[in-house]
Scaffold this motif. Structure first.
Motif, PDB file in Angstrom:
ATOM      1  N   MET A   1      11.085 -26.596  47.004  1.00 47.54           N
ATOM      2  CA  MET A   1      10.219 -25.536  47.430  1.00 47.54           C
ATOM      3  C   MET A   1       9.425 -25.019  46.233  1.00 47.54           C
ATOM      4  O   MET A   1       9.972 -24.735  45.186  1.00 47.54           O
ATOM      5  CB  MET A   1      11.071 -24.426  48.041  1.00 47.54           C
ATOM      6  N   LEU A   2       8.111 -24.872  46.390  1.00 48.07           N
ATOM      7  CA  LEU A   2       7.242 -24.386  45.326  1.00 48.07           C
ATOM      8  C   LEU A   2       7.174 -22.862  45.349  1.00 48.07           C
ATOM      9  O   LEU A   2       7.048 -22.252  46.399  1.00 48.07           O
ATOM     10  CB  LEU A   2       5.828 -24.939  45.492  1.00 48.07           C
ATOM     11  N   VAL A   3       7.227 -22.296  44.176  1.00 46.75           N
ATOM     12  CA  VAL A   3       7.112 -20.849  44.044  1.00 46.75           C
ATOM     13  C   VAL A   3       5.725 -20.543  43.477  1.00 46.75           C
ATOM     14  O   VAL A   3       5.354 -21.063  42.430  1.00 46.75           O
ATOM     15  CB  VAL A   3       8.197 -20.291  43.096  1.00 46.75           C
ATOM     16  N   SER A   4       4.976 -19.742  44.203  1.00 35.08           N
ATOM     17  CA  SER A   4       3.649 -19.398  43.698  1.00 35.08           C
ATOM     18  C   SER A   4       3.753 -18.178  42.781  1.00 35.08           C
ATOM     19  O   SER A   4       4.558 -17.285  43.004  1.00 35.08           O
ATOM     20  CB  SER A   4       2.691 -19.112  44.850  1.00 35.08           C
ATOM     21  N   ARG A   5       2.943 -18.192  41.752  1.00 41.80           N
ATOM     22  CA  ARG A   5       2.915 -17.043  40.853  1.00 41.80           C
ATOM     23  C   ARG A   5       1.479 -16.770  40.450  1.00 41.80           C
ATOM     24  O   ARG A   5       0.618 -17.649  40.484  1.00 41.80           O
ATOM     25  CB  ARG A   5       3.772 -17.247  39.636  1.00 41.80           C
ATOM     26  N   LYS A   6       1.221 -15.533  40.082  1.00 37.81           N
ATOM     27  CA  LYS A   6      -0.125 -15.134  39.690  1.00 37.81           C
ATOM     28  C   LYS A   6      -0.449 -15.731  38.326  1.00 37.81           C
ATOM     29  O   LYS A   6       0.403 -15.729  37.429  1.00 37.81           O
ATOM     30  CB  LYS A   6      -0.243 -13.617  39.607  1.00 37.81           C
ATOM     31  N   PRO A   7      -1.677 -16.214  38.158  1.00 39.40           N
ATOM     32  CA  PRO A   7      -2.055 -16.697  36.823  1.00 39.40           C
ATOM     33  C   PRO A   7      -2.158 -15.526  35.844  1.00 39.40           C
ATOM     34  O   PRO A   7      -2.463 -14.396  36.233  1.00 39.40           O
ATOM     35  CB  PRO A   7      -3.419 -17.354  37.045  1.00 39.40           C
ATOM     36  N   ALA A   8      -1.882 -15.793  34.583  1.00 39.25           N
ATOM     37  CA  ALA A   8      -1.954 -14.751  33.562  1.00 39.25           C
ATOM     38  C   ALA A   8      -3.396 -14.293  33.400  1.00 39.25           C
ATOM     39  O   ALA A   8      -4.327 -15.085  33.468  1.00 39.25           O
ATOM     40  CB  ALA A   8      -1.418 -15.285  32.244  1.00 39.25           C
ATOM     41  N   LYS A   9      -3.575 -12.987  33.191  1.00 34.25           N
ATOM     42  CA  LYS A   9      -4.911 -12.450  32.975  1.00 34.25           C
ATOM     43  C   LYS A   9      -5.323 -12.723  31.529  1.00 34.25           C
ATOM     44  O   LYS A   9      -4.545 -12.556  30.606  1.00 34.25           O
ATOM     45  CB  LYS A   9      -4.950 -10.948  33.264  1.00 34.25           C
ATOM     46  N   MET A  10      -6.566 -13.109  31.363  1.00 35.99           N
ATOM     47  CA  MET A  10      -7.089 -13.413  30.042  1.00 35.99           C
ATOM     48  C   MET A  10      -7.884 -12.213  29.531  1.00 35.99           C
ATOM     49  O   MET A  10      -8.351 -11.389  30.300  1.00 35.99           O
ATOM     50  CB  MET A  10      -8.005 -14.638  30.104  1.00 35.99           C
ATOM     51  N   GLY A  11      -8.073 -12.135  28.235  1.00 35.64           N
ATOM     52  CA  GLY A  11      -8.903 -11.092  27.650  1.00 35.64           C
ATOM     53  C   GLY A  11      -8.089  -9.944  27.089  1.00 35.64           C
ATOM     54  O   GLY A  11      -6.863  -9.977  27.052  1.00 35.64           O
ATOM     55  N   ARG A  12      -8.818  -8.925  26.682  1.00 38.16           N
ATOM     56  CA  ARG A  12      -8.174  -7.746  26.112  1.00 38.16           C
ATOM     57  C   ARG A  12      -7.501  -6.925  27.194  1.00 38.16           C
ATOM     58  O   ARG A  12      -8.008  -6.832  28.304  1.00 38.16           O
ATOM     59  CB  ARG A  12      -9.213  -6.859  25.439  1.00 38.16           C
ATOM     60  N   PRO A  13      -6.396  -6.299  26.840  1.00 34.20           N
ATOM     61  CA  PRO A  13      -5.764  -5.403  27.816  1.00 34.20           C
ATOM     62  C   PRO A  13      -6.647  -4.167  28.030  1.00 34.20           C
ATOM     63  O   PRO A  13      -7.371  -3.740  27.124  1.00 34.20           O
ATOM     64  CB  PRO A  13      -4.442  -5.021  27.160  1.00 34.20           C
ATOM     65  N   ARG A  14      -6.607  -3.607  29.212  1.00 31.79           N
ATOM     66  CA  ARG A  14      -7.397  -2.419  29.523  1.00 31.79           C
ATOM     67  C   ARG A  14      -6.838  -1.205  28.815  1.00 31.79           C
ATOM     68  O   ARG A  14      -5.638  -1.064  28.647  1.00 31.79           O
ATOM     69  CB  ARG A  14      -7.398  -2.155  31.022  1.00 31.79           C
ATOM     70  N   LYS A  15      -7.747  -0.312  28.422  1.00 28.34           N
ATOM     71  CA  LYS A  15      -7.330   0.946  27.812  1.00 28.34           C
ATOM     72  C   LYS A  15      -6.832   1.874  28.908  1.00 28.34           C
ATOM     73  O   LYS A  15      -7.390   1.886  30.008  1.00 28.34           O
ATOM     74  CB  LYS A  15      -8.510   1.615  27.122  1.00 28.34           C
ATOM     75  N   PRO A  16      -5.800   2.656  28.621  1.00 29.45           N
ATOM     76  CA  PRO A  16      -5.375   3.631  29.619  1.00 29.45           C
ATOM     77  C   PRO A  16      -6.466   4.674  29.829  1.00 29.45           C
ATOM     78  O   PRO A  16      -7.154   5.051  28.889  1.00 29.45           O
ATOM     79  CB  PRO A  16      -4.118   4.250  29.008  1.00 29.45           C
ATOM     80  N   GLY A  17      -6.641   5.112  31.046  1.00 35.07           N
ATOM     81  CA  GLY A  17      -7.640   6.136  31.327  1.00 35.07           C
ATOM     82  C   GLY A  17      -9.002   5.590  31.703  1.00 35.07           C
ATOM     83  O   GLY A  17      -9.947   6.336  31.823  1.00 35.07           O
ATOM     84  N   GLY A  18      -9.128   4.303  31.866  1.00 29.30           N
ATOM     85  CA  GLY A  18     -10.399   3.740  32.296  1.00 29.30           C
ATOM     86  C   GLY A  18     -11.228   3.197  31.150  1.00 29.30           C
ATOM     87  O   GLY A  18     -10.771   3.095  30.025  1.00 29.30           O
ATOM     88  N   ARG A  19     -12.453   2.877  31.467  1.00 32.82           N
ATOM     89  CA  ARG A  19     -13.354   2.284  30.483  1.00 32.82           C
ATOM     90  C   ARG A  19     -14.550   3.189  30.255  1.00 32.82           C
ATOM     91  O   ARG A  19     -15.053   3.821  31.158  1.00 32.82           O
ATOM     92  CB  ARG A  19     -13.887   0.949  30.992  1.00 32.82           C
ATOM     93  N   ASP A  20     -15.006   3.208  29.019  1.00 38.13           N
ATOM     94  CA  ASP A  20     -16.256   3.895  28.706  1.00 38.13           C
ATOM     95  C   ASP A  20     -17.385   2.891  28.858  1.00 38.13           C
ATOM     96  O   ASP A  20     -17.185   1.684  28.744  1.00 38.13           O
ATOM     97  CB  ASP A  20     -16.239   4.433  27.274  1.00 38.13           C
ATOM     98  N   VAL A  21     -18.562   3.388  29.061  1.00 39.10           N
ATOM     99  CA  VAL A  21     -19.737   2.538  29.222  1.00 39.10           C
ATOM    100  C   VAL A  21     -20.242   2.140  27.843  1.00 39.10           C
ATOM    101  O   VAL A  21     -20.381   2.984  26.960  1.00 39.10           O
ATOM    102  CB  VAL A  21     -20.848   3.289  29.992  1.00 39.10           C
ATOM    103  N   LEU A  22     -20.507   0.862  27.656  1.00 40.83           N
ATOM    104  CA  LEU A  22     -21.067   0.370  26.418  1.00 40.83           C
ATOM    105  C   LEU A  22     -22.578   0.314  26.555  1.00 40.83           C
ATOM    106  O   LEU A  22     -23.100  -0.291  27.499  1.00 40.83           O
ATOM    107  CB  LEU A  22     -20.537  -1.032  26.098  1.00 40.83           C
ATOM    108  N   ILE A  23     -23.280   0.961  25.633  1.00 39.67           N
ATOM    109  CA  ILE A  23     -24.732   0.936  25.613  1.00 39.67           C
ATOM    110  C   ILE A  23     -25.142   0.424  24.238  1.00 39.67           C
ATOM    111  O   ILE A  23     -24.805   1.026  23.220  1.00 39.67           O
ATOM    112  CB  ILE A  23     -25.325   2.338  25.872  1.00 39.67           C
ATOM    113  N   ALA A  24     -25.860  -0.675  24.221  1.00 46.48           N
ATOM    114  CA  ALA A  24     -26.291  -1.270  22.956  1.00 46.48           C
ATOM    115  C   ALA A  24     -27.800  -1.160  22.838  1.00 46.48           C
ATOM    116  O   ALA A  24     -28.515  -1.189  23.836  1.00 46.48           O
ATOM    117  CB  ALA A  24     -25.863  -2.732  22.900  1.00 46.48           C
ATOM    118  N   GLY A  25     -28.266  -1.021  21.638  1.00 46.26           N
ATOM    119  CA  GLY A  25     -29.706  -0.943  21.424  1.00 46.26           C
ATOM    120  C   GLY A  25     -30.058  -1.248  19.985  1.00 46.26           C
ATOM    121  O   GLY A  25     -29.195  -1.274  19.105  1.00 46.26           O
ATOM    122  N   ARG A  26     -31.318  -1.485  19.749  1.00 49.19           N
ATOM    123  CA  ARG A  26     -31.809  -1.749  18.395  1.00 49.19           C
ATOM    124  C   ARG A  26     -32.516  -0.516  17.860  1.00 49.19           C
ATOM    125  O   ARG A  26     -33.193   0.190  18.591  1.00 49.19           O
ATOM    126  CB  ARG A  26     -32.782  -2.920  18.412  1.00 49.19           C
TER     127      ARG A  26
END
Length: 69
Positions: free
Chosen positions: A1-26
């Motif tokens: 019997m095969l057991v399904s599992r969630k794939p590991a999430k890639m990338g940086r872990p999320r900051k607690p409290g949500g994300r701030d908006v990144l605004i870039a400019g020259r």
């Protein structure tokens, strides 16, 4: 019997409290130099200096022209 599992999430872990908006400019070199000078004199990082100056400009605009907000 095969057991399904969630794939590991890639990338940086999320900051607690949500994300701030990144605004870039020259910025033109003279303005970037003035920003760095302001940051050095006030003991702030460049990012903190940008945030402080934007907040200050928005507050001043709100006082003069509240209909914009």
């Amino acid at each position: 019997m095969l057991v399904s599992r969630k794939p590991a999430k890639m990338g940086r872990p999320r900051k607690p409290g949500g994300r701030d908006v990144l605004i870039a400019g020259r910025l033109p070199v003279p303005i970037a130099m003035a920003l760095d000078l302001y940051a050095d004199r006030t003991g702030l990082t460049r990012s903190q200096a940008v945030r402080r100056l934007i907040e200050s400009g928005l507050r001043a605009t709100l006082r003069r022209r509240p209909e914009l907000f």
